[in-house]
Write a protein that holds these residues in place. Structure first.
Motif, PDB file in Angstrom:
ATOM      1  N   LEU A  14       0.812  -1.414   0.102  1.00 30.50           N
ATOM      2  CA  LEU A  14       0.003   0.110  -0.108  1.00 30.50           C
ATOM      3  C   LEU A  14       0.785   1.135  -0.133  1.00 30.50           C
ATOM      4  O   LEU A  14       1.686   1.530   0.999  1.00 30.50           O
ATOM      5  CB  LEU A  14      -0.819  -0.159   1.143  1.00 30.50           C
ATOM      6  N   VAL A  15       0.788   1.868  -1.003  1.00 29.86           N
ATOM      7  CA  VAL A  15       1.739   3.216  -1.332  1.00 29.86           C
ATOM      8  C   VAL A  15       0.860   4.223  -0.730  1.00 29.86           C
ATOM      9  O   VAL A  15      -0.162   4.608  -1.526  1.00 29.86           O
ATOM     10  CB  VAL A  15       2.114   3.382  -2.612  1.00 29.86           C
ATOM     11  N   ILE A  16       1.415   5.284   0.231  1.00 25.07           N
ATOM     12  CA  ILE A  16       0.623   6.289   0.622  1.00 25.07           C
ATOM     13  C   ILE A  16       1.119   7.613   0.205  1.00 25.07           C
ATOM     14  O   ILE A  16       2.591   7.584   0.753  1.00 25.07           O
ATOM     15  CB  ILE A  16       0.244   6.366   2.151  1.00 25.07           C
ATOM     16  N   LEU A  17       0.536   8.454  -0.331  1.00 22.42           N
ATOM     17  CA  LEU A  17       1.282   9.833  -0.671  1.00 22.42           C
ATOM     18  C   LEU A  17       0.771  10.847   0.175  1.00 22.42           C
ATOM     19  O   LEU A  17      -0.579  11.018   0.415  1.00 22.42           O
ATOM     20  CB  LEU A  17       0.938  10.179  -2.349  1.00 22.42           C
ATOM     21  N   HIS A  18       1.354  11.765   0.650  1.00 24.13           N
ATOM     22  CA  HIS A  18       1.052  12.940   1.276  1.00 24.13           C
ATOM     23  C   HIS A  18       0.219  14.096   0.124  1.00 24.13           C
ATOM     24  O   HIS A  18       0.395  14.037  -1.150  1.00 24.13           O
ATOM     25  CB  HIS A  18       2.206  13.919   2.187  1.00 24.13           C
ATOM     26  N   GLY A  19      -0.178  15.144   0.816  1.00 26.18           N
ATOM     27  CA  GLY A  19      -0.947  16.139   0.292  1.00 26.18           C
ATOM     28  C   GLY A  19       0.115  17.176  -0.109  1.00 26.18           C
ATOM     29  O   GLY A  19       1.349  17.035   0.468  1.00 26.18           O
ATOM     30  N   LEU A  20      -0.400  18.337  -0.525  1.00 30.91           N
ATOM     31  CA  LEU A  20       0.571  19.643  -0.822  1.00 30.91           C
ATOM     32  C   LEU A  20       0.987  20.223   0.339  1.00 30.91           C
ATOM     33  O   LEU A  20       0.282  20.041   1.543  1.00 30.91           O
ATOM     34  CB  LEU A  20      -0.340  20.855  -1.503  1.00 30.91           C
ATOM     35  N   PHE A  21       2.397  20.431   0.457  1.00 25.96           N
ATOM     36  CA  PHE A  21       3.211  20.909   1.641  1.00 25.96           C
ATOM     37  C   PHE A  21       3.418  19.780   2.734  1.00 25.96           C
ATOM     38  O   PHE A  21       3.756  20.359   3.851  1.00 25.96           O
ATOM     39  CB  PHE A  21       2.648  22.199   2.237  1.00 25.96           C
ATOM     40  N   TYR A  41       4.214   1.884   2.271  1.00 28.93           N
ATOM     41  CA  TYR A  41       5.080   2.615   1.729  1.00 28.93           C
ATOM     42  C   TYR A  41       4.906   4.075   1.778  1.00 28.93           C
ATOM     43  O   TYR A  41       3.873   4.604   0.901  1.00 28.93           O
ATOM     44  CB  TYR A  41       5.439   2.424   0.093  1.00 28.93           C
ATOM     45  N   LEU A  42       5.184   4.695   3.034  1.00 28.85           N
ATOM     46  CA  LEU A  42       5.136   5.948   3.225  1.00 28.85           C
ATOM     47  C   LEU A  42       6.346   7.104   2.340  1.00 28.85           C
ATOM     48  O   LEU A  42       7.163   6.888   2.771  1.00 28.85           O
ATOM     49  CB  LEU A  42       5.096   6.594   4.709  1.00 28.85           C
ATOM     50  N   VAL A  43       5.625   7.789   1.486  1.00 27.77           N
ATOM     51  CA  VAL A  43       6.753   8.386   0.239  1.00 27.77           C
ATOM     52  C   VAL A  43       6.759   9.860   0.727  1.00 27.77           C
ATOM     53  O   VAL A  43       5.626  10.716   0.823  1.00 27.77           O
ATOM     54  CB  VAL A  43       6.194   7.763  -1.028  1.00 27.77           C
ATOM     55  N   ASP A  44       7.967  10.613   0.581  1.00 31.47           N
ATOM     56  CA  ASP A  44       7.869  11.977   0.548  1.00 31.47           C
ATOM     57  C   ASP A  44       8.194  12.101  -1.146  1.00 31.47           C
ATOM     58  O   ASP A  44       8.983  11.509  -1.876  1.00 31.47           O
ATOM     59  CB  ASP A  44       9.375  12.380   1.057  1.00 31.47           C
ATOM     60  N   GLN A  45       7.206  12.835  -1.528  1.00 27.54           N
ATOM     61  CA  GLN A  45       7.315  13.227  -2.966  1.00 27.54           C
ATOM     62  C   GLN A  45       8.536  14.379  -3.198  1.00 27.54           C
ATOM     63  O   GLN A  45       8.977  14.926  -2.321  1.00 27.54           O
ATOM     64  CB  GLN A  45       5.844  13.707  -3.674  1.00 27.54           C
ATOM     65  N   ARG A  46       8.663  14.584  -4.566  1.00 20.72           N
ATOM     66  CA  ARG A  46      10.074  15.387  -4.826  1.00 20.72           C
ATOM     67  C   ARG A  46       9.553  16.772  -4.096  1.00 20.72           C
ATOM     68  O   ARG A  46       8.563  17.140  -4.214  1.00 20.72           O
ATOM     69  CB  ARG A  46      10.249  15.581  -6.246  1.00 20.72           C
ATOM     70  N   ASN A  47      10.642  17.495  -3.559  1.00 25.92           N
ATOM     71  CA  ASN A  47      10.544  18.786  -3.354  1.00 25.92           C
ATOM     72  C   ASN A  47       9.732  18.773  -1.935  1.00 25.92           C
ATOM     73  O   ASN A  47       9.168  19.787  -1.448  1.00 25.92           O
ATOM     74  CB  ASN A  47       9.898  19.843  -4.085  1.00 25.92           C
ATOM     75  N   HIS A  48       9.487  17.693  -1.138  1.00 27.92           N
ATOM     76  CA  HIS A  48       8.901  17.479   0.058  1.00 27.92           C
ATOM     77  C   HIS A  48       9.684  16.620   0.622  1.00 27.92           C
ATOM     78  O   HIS A  48      10.243  15.780   0.564  1.00 27.92           O
ATOM     79  CB  HIS A  48       7.529  16.846  -0.238  1.00 27.92           C
ATOM     80  N   GLY A  49       9.817  17.011   2.059  1.00 29.60           N
ATOM     81  CA  GLY A  49      10.159  15.930   3.383  1.00 29.60           C
ATOM     82  C   GLY A  49      11.897  15.807   3.028  1.00 29.60           C
ATOM     83  O   GLY A  49      12.543  16.611   2.713  1.00 29.60           O
ATOM     84  N   ASP A  50      12.254  14.463   3.113  1.00 26.41           N
ATOM     85  CA  ASP A  50      13.666  14.282   2.792  1.00 26.41           C
ATOM     86  C   ASP A  50      14.077  13.749   1.498  1.00 26.41           C
ATOM     87  O   ASP A  50      14.731  13.332   1.263  1.00 26.41           O
ATOM     88  CB  ASP A  50      14.080  13.277   3.833  1.00 26.41           C
ATOM     89  N   SER A  51      12.984  13.988   0.368  1.00 26.75           N
ATOM     90  CA  SER A  51      13.340  13.620  -0.987  1.00 26.75           C
ATOM     91  C   SER A  51      13.857  14.794  -1.493  1.00 26.75           C
ATOM     92  O   SER A  51      14.022  16.064  -1.247  1.00 26.75           O
ATOM     93  CB  SER A  51      11.925  13.527  -1.748  1.00 26.75           C
ATOM     94  N   PRO A  52      14.784  14.522  -2.624  1.00 28.46           N
ATOM     95  CA  PRO A  52      15.486  15.551  -3.373  1.00 28.46           C
ATOM     96  C   PRO A  52      14.518  16.651  -3.869  1.00 28.46           C
ATOM     97  O   PRO A  52      13.397  16.482  -4.064  1.00 28.46           O
ATOM     98  CB  PRO A  52      16.106  14.814  -4.492  1.00 28.46           C
ATOM     99  N   HIS A  53      15.261  17.680  -4.184  1.00 34.88           N
ATOM    100  CA  HIS A  53      14.465  18.985  -4.470  1.00 34.88           C
ATOM    101  C   HIS A  53      15.052  19.175  -5.881  1.00 34.88           C
ATOM    102  O   HIS A  53      16.149  18.950  -6.317  1.00 34.88           O
ATOM    103  CB  HIS A  53      14.638  20.184  -3.584  1.00 34.88           C
ATOM    104  N   ALA A  54      14.140  19.636  -6.786  1.00 35.01           N
ATOM    105  CA  ALA A  54      14.618  19.930  -8.212  1.00 35.01           C
ATOM    106  C   ALA A  54      13.850  21.031  -8.818  1.00 35.01           C
ATOM    107  O   ALA A  54      12.695  21.128  -8.235  1.00 35.01           O
ATOM    108  CB  ALA A  54      14.472  18.844  -9.010  1.00 35.01           C
ATOM    109  N   GLU A  55      14.395  21.698  -9.794  1.00 36.91           N
ATOM    110  CA  GLU A  55      13.561  23.042 -10.388  1.00 36.91           C
ATOM    111  C   GLU A  55      12.144  22.106 -11.019  1.00 36.91           C
ATOM    112  O   GLU A  55      11.265  22.916 -11.011  1.00 36.91           O
ATOM    113  CB  GLU A  55      14.176  23.424 -11.590  1.00 36.91           C
TER     114      GLU A  55
END
Length: 77
Positions: A14-21, A41-55
């Protein structure tokens, strides 16, 4: 992009994604109940939490990020 995630539990994935911010930490209290029935699977999406940030940040690249995680983990459903 390699996303930050936390994996726990056993059972069907079960993959769980957070909302905006948000971040994966937002789901800890609910995860305590689900971990007995699922591999979470609790996931930090890009530009959130400890996942990498990108333009580049849009739905298309976020889908590709998630697909990479699913493929890396060998998830089929």
């Amino acid at each position: 992009m390699k996303l930050n995630y936390k994996k726990s539990g056993s059972g069907p994935p079960l993959v769980i994604l957070h909302g905006l911010f948000g971040s994966l930490d937002n789901w800890f209290s609910i995860a305590k109940e689900l971990v007995e029935h699922y591999t979470l699977y609790l996931v930090d999406q890009r530009n959130h939490g400890d996942s990498p940030h990108a333009e580049e940040w849009n739905y298309d690249v976020m889908v590709e990020d998630l697909k990479e995680l699913i493929d890396d983990e060998g998830l089929e459903k």
